[in-house]
Design a protein around this motif. Structure first.
Motif, PDB file in Angstrom:
ATOM      1  N   LYS B 270       0.795  -1.217   0.000  1.00 46.14           N
ATOM      2  CA  LYS B 270       0.000   0.000   0.000  1.00 46.14           C
ATOM      3  C   LYS B 270       0.824   1.262   0.000  1.00 46.14           C
ATOM      4  O   LYS B 270       0.508   2.196  -0.687  1.00 46.14           O
ATOM      5  CB  LYS B 270      -0.887   0.008   1.252  1.00 46.14           C
ATOM      6  N   LYS B 271       1.849   1.262   0.801  1.00 43.32           N
ATOM      7  CA  LYS B 271       2.474   2.550   1.065  1.00 43.32           C
ATOM      8  C   LYS B 271       3.643   2.835   0.133  1.00 43.32           C
ATOM      9  O   LYS B 271       4.504   1.992  -0.080  1.00 43.32           O
ATOM     10  CB  LYS B 271       2.986   2.618   2.511  1.00 43.32           C
ATOM     11  N   ASN B 327      -8.063  -4.085   0.355  1.00 43.83           N
ATOM     12  CA  ASN B 327      -8.149  -2.895   1.215  1.00 43.83           C
ATOM     13  C   ASN B 327      -8.769  -1.704   0.513  1.00 43.83           C
ATOM     14  O   ASN B 327      -9.376  -0.849   1.148  1.00 43.83           O
ATOM     15  CB  ASN B 327      -6.817  -2.554   1.876  1.00 43.83           C
ATOM     16  N   GLY B 486      -3.811 -11.930   7.496  1.00 39.18           N
ATOM     17  CA  GLY B 486      -3.892 -11.284   8.798  1.00 39.18           C
ATOM     18  C   GLY B 486      -2.602 -10.540   9.106  1.00 39.18           C
ATOM     19  O   GLY B 486      -2.611  -9.374   9.510  1.00 39.18           O
ATOM     20  N   SER B 489      -2.269  -7.399   7.101  1.00 36.97           N
ATOM     21  CA  SER B 489      -3.093  -6.312   7.658  1.00 36.97           C
ATOM     22  C   SER B 489      -2.373  -5.633   8.794  1.00 36.97           C
ATOM     23  O   SER B 489      -2.337  -4.410   8.878  1.00 36.97           O
ATOM     24  CB  SER B 489      -4.422  -6.846   8.179  1.00 36.97           C
ATOM     25  N   PHE B 490      -1.801  -6.430   9.691  1.00 35.76           N
ATOM     26  CA  PHE B 490      -1.130  -5.832  10.843  1.00 35.76           C
ATOM     27  C   PHE B 490       0.111  -5.060  10.411  1.00 35.76           C
ATOM     28  O   PHE B 490       0.420  -4.003  10.938  1.00 35.76           O
ATOM     29  CB  PHE B 490      -0.788  -6.896  11.882  1.00 35.76           C
ATOM     30  N   GLU B 492       0.467  -3.461   7.626  1.00 33.35           N
ATOM     31  CA  GLU B 492      -0.004  -2.185   7.076  1.00 33.35           C
ATOM     32  C   GLU B 492      -0.292  -1.191   8.187  1.00 33.35           C
ATOM     33  O   GLU B 492      -0.032   0.000   8.071  1.00 33.35           O
ATOM     34  CB  GLU B 492      -1.272  -2.400   6.247  1.00 33.35           C
ATOM     35  N   ILE B 493      -0.850  -1.730   9.288  1.00 37.23           N
ATOM     36  CA  ILE B 493      -1.168  -0.830  10.397  1.00 37.23           C
ATOM     37  C   ILE B 493       0.109  -0.263  10.992  1.00 37.23           C
ATOM     38  O   ILE B 493       0.204   0.928  11.284  1.00 37.23           O
ATOM     39  CB  ILE B 493      -1.962  -1.568  11.481  1.00 37.23           C
ATOM     40  N   MET B 494       1.104  -1.133  11.181  1.00 35.84           N
ATOM     41  CA  MET B 494       2.359  -0.658  11.760  1.00 35.84           C
ATOM     42  C   MET B 494       2.952   0.442  10.886  1.00 35.84           C
ATOM     43  O   MET B 494       3.452   1.431  11.375  1.00 35.84           O
ATOM     44  CB  MET B 494       3.357  -1.820  11.895  1.00 35.84           C
ATOM     45  N   GLY B 496       1.264   2.378   9.001  1.00 31.47           N
ATOM     46  CA  GLY B 496       0.395   3.542   9.142  1.00 31.47           C
ATOM     47  C   GLY B 496       0.624   4.293  10.441  1.00 31.47           C
ATOM     48  O   GLY B 496       0.311   5.468  10.564  1.00 31.47           O
ATOM     49  N   LEU B 497       1.223   3.593  11.426  1.00 29.19           N
ATOM     50  CA  LEU B 497       1.441   4.245  12.716  1.00 29.19           C
ATOM     51  C   LEU B 497       2.752   4.993  12.775  1.00 29.19           C
ATOM     52  O   LEU B 497       2.971   5.816  13.640  1.00 29.19           O
ATOM     53  CB  LEU B 497       1.435   3.208  13.837  1.00 29.19           C
ATOM     54  N   LYS B 498       3.640   4.699  11.831  1.00 31.20           N
ATOM     55  CA  LYS B 498       4.984   5.308  11.938  1.00 31.20           C
ATOM     56  C   LYS B 498       4.920   6.798  11.680  1.00 31.20           C
ATOM     57  O   LYS B 498       4.316   7.195  10.697  1.00 31.20           O
ATOM     58  CB  LYS B 498       5.919   4.645  10.928  1.00 31.20           C
TER      59      LYS B 498
END
Lengths: 492, 498
Positions: B270-271, B327, B486, B489-490, B492-494, B496-498
């Motif tokens: 994604k990023k 997503n 799964g 997904s996690f 991607e979240i990490m 997204g949190l940076k």
């Protein structure tokens, strides 16, 4: 008396990490941005189960339907629409968005109605649960905890610039949707693992796990095995019958080299515990194995019961030995099986648990797995269970269950194959459980970052929180004095 | 006739089996493909410079094919290295092929063998389909070598063909792929248009097809090289074309031009981000966001950005078919905004939910979104979205049970390319609850939480059907896939949190 702190004081305690705010933000009391409306004491003699308007009570918070309905006139101001924010005022102080049809706001449920466009409703919904939880923790109670609408109104909400509120909400929604998907995937995998276990067992008893070896002639003839069994029986003077079962359509598949036998062909005897041993219950002595001790298909003695037996007592046949197989014969867990391990202390089965003593302990593990397979043992036993209210298995049932039998050598290989696969299963189960817990922790840490102001950057071009605060206060001042809302009676 | 077939299939097997020889030297499929590209190109340039073509290509003196074939031993290796370096500075197509080129075949004896094998054939007169097959075959083998990560540039050909059959591109129209990888979509579209069963083309149309139809972007030099070569061998583009595959990052800006069709499979992941060394001398990464006027939202989510970019580059009534991961369908926040805008501003009429086990990256859950560009309007253009669930209870594997075009035939029939406004559901709540083709109205979708397009209605048999238990190995695969999804997904979240 129940809540000994103001909410501001709770924040200052510093015990709750989600109650923080970024230094550039302000705080303002919730009743500046939202109206806290208490529910109405609808009279219970007009409650129905399906006629009239859905009545939203505390138990309904979090669902999208109500258990009770109200038939009668009611003040219109207590109508709840889809999307309304509801909080339960007793117990856990749960917050949820109503997703059901139009309903009525019962007492002890309160509704929040946003009064301004200057505070993001979605942001409010993300901030409140942490406050409610903290208030709940600090509320003492004799029986049930109570929350007052005054307390809710006093909550000093964090106030970021409006644009920042919206950015935070967008980011939380992005991350939470990904998180929920991740959790869903893990939970699906968990479900699939259960199915996988059964699939492995089915494969095992269809003979697939040992197919290659069998086709290469690795195993002796099953007939030889029959002879072996008979030899053991002859030596031991066993009364149980030795009977083969003719292959028929009611039986599941098996390899042609195997034999169908009635379970009793493999056993020395089957018995269950004595009914009147209840009188010997004690907190020490011999272990007394009940149905709940084998409900996981393992013998778990952490909460065992004990019996203090006199020297001469009837029923010592129910003494278990390593290699024996136990099966629950009554109750909700009927059909569960466990193998007695090596280091068992003196233990007896209760009247609800059957004890199968095997001709040869080399058969133990094979039979144990066989009886866990829904396609084979468990299914065949299940077909014999009778009784509608209380399902029961008789000892005769246990004797007659068909067992698909092959030589001991093949049985050992099958057990090995099953165990290597299932042990991996167990490891993965563990990882998934841990993963799910971490996921919840991740959710909380996302929220924490959000309220610390670290989830999205601050933008110096945003209207500052201090200005926003003044605007909201001015807005509230202009709205006073509030006109008293006329109570309109509406026919149900 | 039969000798011709024998000859041509023998060159295919010769080229393919030479890869095994090189593998033992540590030269993987990717590297082999590269060297093959350089040498083949030089040989063909040589053939074209002679009769009957007489089209010299301006290869710099001393670096042409003839000179190469005259060298041996260490001298050969040195000369070859110089050749590659020189040609990288050339202009136009030549430079595009040789940009950043390096020799990977250290053993001069093997290098000579390869040159000799190529020298013995007449490539210019070989059918495009043979050459194409050789090259595509190697590309596929390269993609299968999952460690190299080359798989992300290779969309399964069966899927590409099905997408083209649905879109039905017409002659004299333009086709773009802003992340074209090895050019698979272009090839399939070319084959469709050039197929006499679909159209019979006159000279002008043929020329347009060859030279003016396709526009792509590929930022990775070695992949772009393979795309250019792949297409060239299939008779698309020519030596003296301006390169129609740009090395620029498509997302940086509006390309300016507008096209009739976009077919694409943007890269997974994604990023977009850059790693750099920050003030403290540590490795840090910064999200790349593309700030474009024509975008609805500014985000670092690559998939959403490609969606927006593709929307921009379509002509009014242009058609797009894009492979995108789950997503894009469910993500909240900016994802919801983009979904709403696409539903309003264009006609997003079809979503094909793809099964797992068809991509060269594990755990990928993807879909094909079909949408038509429309002019500005007050009313939303999308009236209904048709879903084909080709995922629930469907399993493929790359080796034992690969996806074939026939597997997608049912979808193509349901899609009804001749007239997408005359479709019929196969799903019916009573008569056929297991029907895979079902429509949802715009209103139904907009009411859903986060306007989520992540819609399924079929029951997953791996969870419910204990009577018809699947093979444990099949189940194990699925469990692994779900675990991987799964984990993704996690991750991607990490990020997204940076």
């Amino acid at each position: 008396m129940a809540l000994g702190y103001t909410v501001q004081e709770i924040i200052e305690l510093g015990e709750f990490s989600l109650l923080v705010k970024h230094e550039s933000w302000e705080r303002l009391q919730l009743d500046n941005v939202a109206l806290v409306q208490n529910g109405y004491a609808f009279s219970s003699d007009k409650f129905t189960k399906g006629i009239g308007m859905p009545l939203i009570r505390i138990r309904d918070i979090g669902n999208n339907f109500t258990q009770d309905f109200y038939q009668g006139d009611y003040p219109k101001e207590f109508e709840v629409e889809k999307g309304d924010i509801l909080i339960g005022m007793d117990g856990d102080f749960n917050l949820s968005i109503w997703k059901g049809e139009k309903g009525l706001l019962n007492q002890r449920v309160c509704r929040l109605k946003l009064l301004t466009d200057n505070y993001s409703e979605k942001f409010l919904i993300y901030t409140l649960p942490a406050f409610l939880k903290a208030i709940n923790t600090k509320t003492s109670s004799v029986t049930v905890k109570h929350l007052s609408s005054r307390t809710i109104g006093d909550i000093p909400l964090p106030l970021p610039p409006l644009a920042e509120q919206q950015r935070i909400v967008a980011k939380i929604e992005e991350l939470f949707s990904e998180l929920d998907k991740g959790i869903e995937s893990l939970k699906t995998a968990q479900q699939q693992l259960k199915v996988y276990r059964q699939s492995v067992l089915k494969y095992a008893f269809e003979g697939e796990l040992t197919k290659e070896k069998r086709e290469n002639g690795r195993y002796a003839d099953s007939n030889k095995f029959k002879e072996e069994l008979n030899a053991i029986r002859a030596k031991s003077n066993i009364k149980l019958k030795f009977s083969e079962i003719v292959e028929n359509d009611d039986l599941p598949q098996k390899p042609k080299e195997w034999i169908w036998m009635r379970n009793e062909s493999l056993l020395k005897y089957v018995t269950s515990g004595s009914r009147d041993w209840k009188k010997y219950y004690s907190n020490r002595g011999s272990v007394f194995i009940r149905t709940q001790d084998i409900k996981t298909n393992f013998l778990e003695l952490t909460d065992a019961a004990y019996v203090n037996l006199p020297h001469k007592v009837e029923g010592k046949r129910s003494l278990v030995e390593p290699g024996d197989i136990l099966m629950t014969i009554t109750g909700a867990n009927v059909g569960k099986v466990a193998v007695i391990p090596e280091n068992i202390p003196e233990a007896y089965v209760s009247q609800s648990v059957a004890l199968m003593k095997l001709l040869d302990n080399r058969l133990s593990k094979y039979l144990w797995y066989y009886f866990q397979s829904r396609t084979y043992g468990e299914g065949l036993v299940g077909g014999l269970v009778y009784g509608v209210g209380r399902p029961v298995l008789s000892l005769e049932n246990m004797r007659e269950v068909p067992v698909a039998i092959c030589t001991v050598e093949e049985q050992c290989d099958i057990v090995e194959e099953i165990e290597s696969r299932l042990s991996v299963c167990d490891k993965i189960e563990e990882s998934i459980e841990q993963g799910l817990q971490r996921a919840e922790a991740l959710r909380q840490s996302i929220l924490k970052k959000a309220f610390e102001g670290k989830l999205v950057p601050q933008d110096p071009n945003d209207e500052p929180a201090s200005v926003l605060l003044e605007r909201i206060k001015a807005e509230r001042a202009a709205a006073q004095p509030e006109k008293k809302t006329k109570t309109k009676k509406v026919k149900a | 006739m039969s000798t011709e077939i024998n000859n041509t299939s023998s060159i295919i097997s010769k080229v393919w089996s030479f890869s095994t020889v090189l593998r033992d030297d540590g030269v993987g499929y990717g590297d082999y493909l590269e060297q093959l590209t350089y040498l083949l190109f030089l040989k063909m340039a040589d053939e074209f410079s002679k009769p009957p073509y007489n089209r010299p290509l301006n290869i710099p003196e001393g670096y042409d094919w003839q000179t190469l074939t005259e060298k041996r031993g260490a001298e050969l290796e040195i000369h070859y290295t110089y050749t590659l370096r020189e040609l990288a500075y050339a202009k136009g197509f030549l430079g595009q092929i040789f940009t950043k080129s390096q020799n990977k075949i250290q053993d001069p004896a093997k290098l000579f063998k390869l040159i000799d094998m190529i020298d013995k054939e007449q490539w210019s007169s070989m059918g495009a389909d043979i050459k194409g097959k050789i090259y595509e075959g190697l590309l596929e083998k390269n993609a299968e070598d999952t460690k190299s990560g080359a798989g992300q540039y290779f969309t399964p050909r069966a899927l590409i063909r099905a997408m083209v059959e649905c879109i039905r591109p017409e002659p004299m129209k333009t086709i773009a792929d802003p992340s074209c990888g090895t050019g698979g979509f272009f090839l399939a579209a070319y084959d469709f248009i050039a197929n006499p069963a679909n159209y019979s083309l006159d000279k002008e149309q043929k020329q347009f097809l060859k030279m003016k139809t396709f526009y792509g972007n590929e930022i990775v030099a070695s992949t772009r090289r393979m795309a250019l070569m792949n297409l060239f061998l299939h008779n698309i583009g020519d030596f003296d074309t301006d390169s129609y595959i740009s090395p620029a990052d498509a997302l940086i800006s509006d390309p300016g031009y507008r096209v009739d069709y976009v077919l694409a499979n943007p890269p997974f992941g994604k990023k977009s981000s850059m790693t750099f060394t920050n003030e403290e001398g540590e490795q840090d990464s910064e999200e790349l966001t593309y700030n474009r006027q024509d975008f609805y939202v500014t985000t670092s989510n690559k998939q959403l950005n490609f969606m927006q970019h593709i929307r921009t580059m379509l002509k009014t009534d242009g058609k797009a078919a894009v492979v995108l991961p789950d997503n894009v369908l469910f993500e909240g926040g900016v994802g919801e905004t983009v979904r709403k805008k696409i539903l309003e501003g264009s006609n997003l009429h079809t979503i094909l939910r793809l099964p797992t086990g068809i991509f060269y990256k594990q755990g990928v859950k993807a879909n094909v979104l079909f949408f038509d560009s429309k002019p500005a309007s007050k009313e939303p253009w999308t009236k209904e979205v048709w879903f084909y669930d080709f995922r629930t209870n469907i399993h493929f594997t790359l080796k034992k049970n690969p996806l074939k075009l026939e597997d997608l035939q049912d979808f193509i029939s349901c899609y009804n390319p001749e007239n997408i406004n005359k479709r019929e559901e196969t799903y019916h709540p009573v008569d056929n609850p297991e029907g895979r083709w079902r429509k949802f109205s715009y209103n139904e979708i907009v009411e859903r939480d986060k306007t989520s397009l992540d819609i399924t209605w079929l029951k997953d048999k791996s969870l419910t059907d204990l009577d018809n238990l699947p093979d444990p190995d099949v189940l194990a695969e699925e469990i692994i896939e779900n675990l991987q999804t799964g984990i993704e997904s996690f991750k991607e979240i990490m990020l997204g949190l940076k």
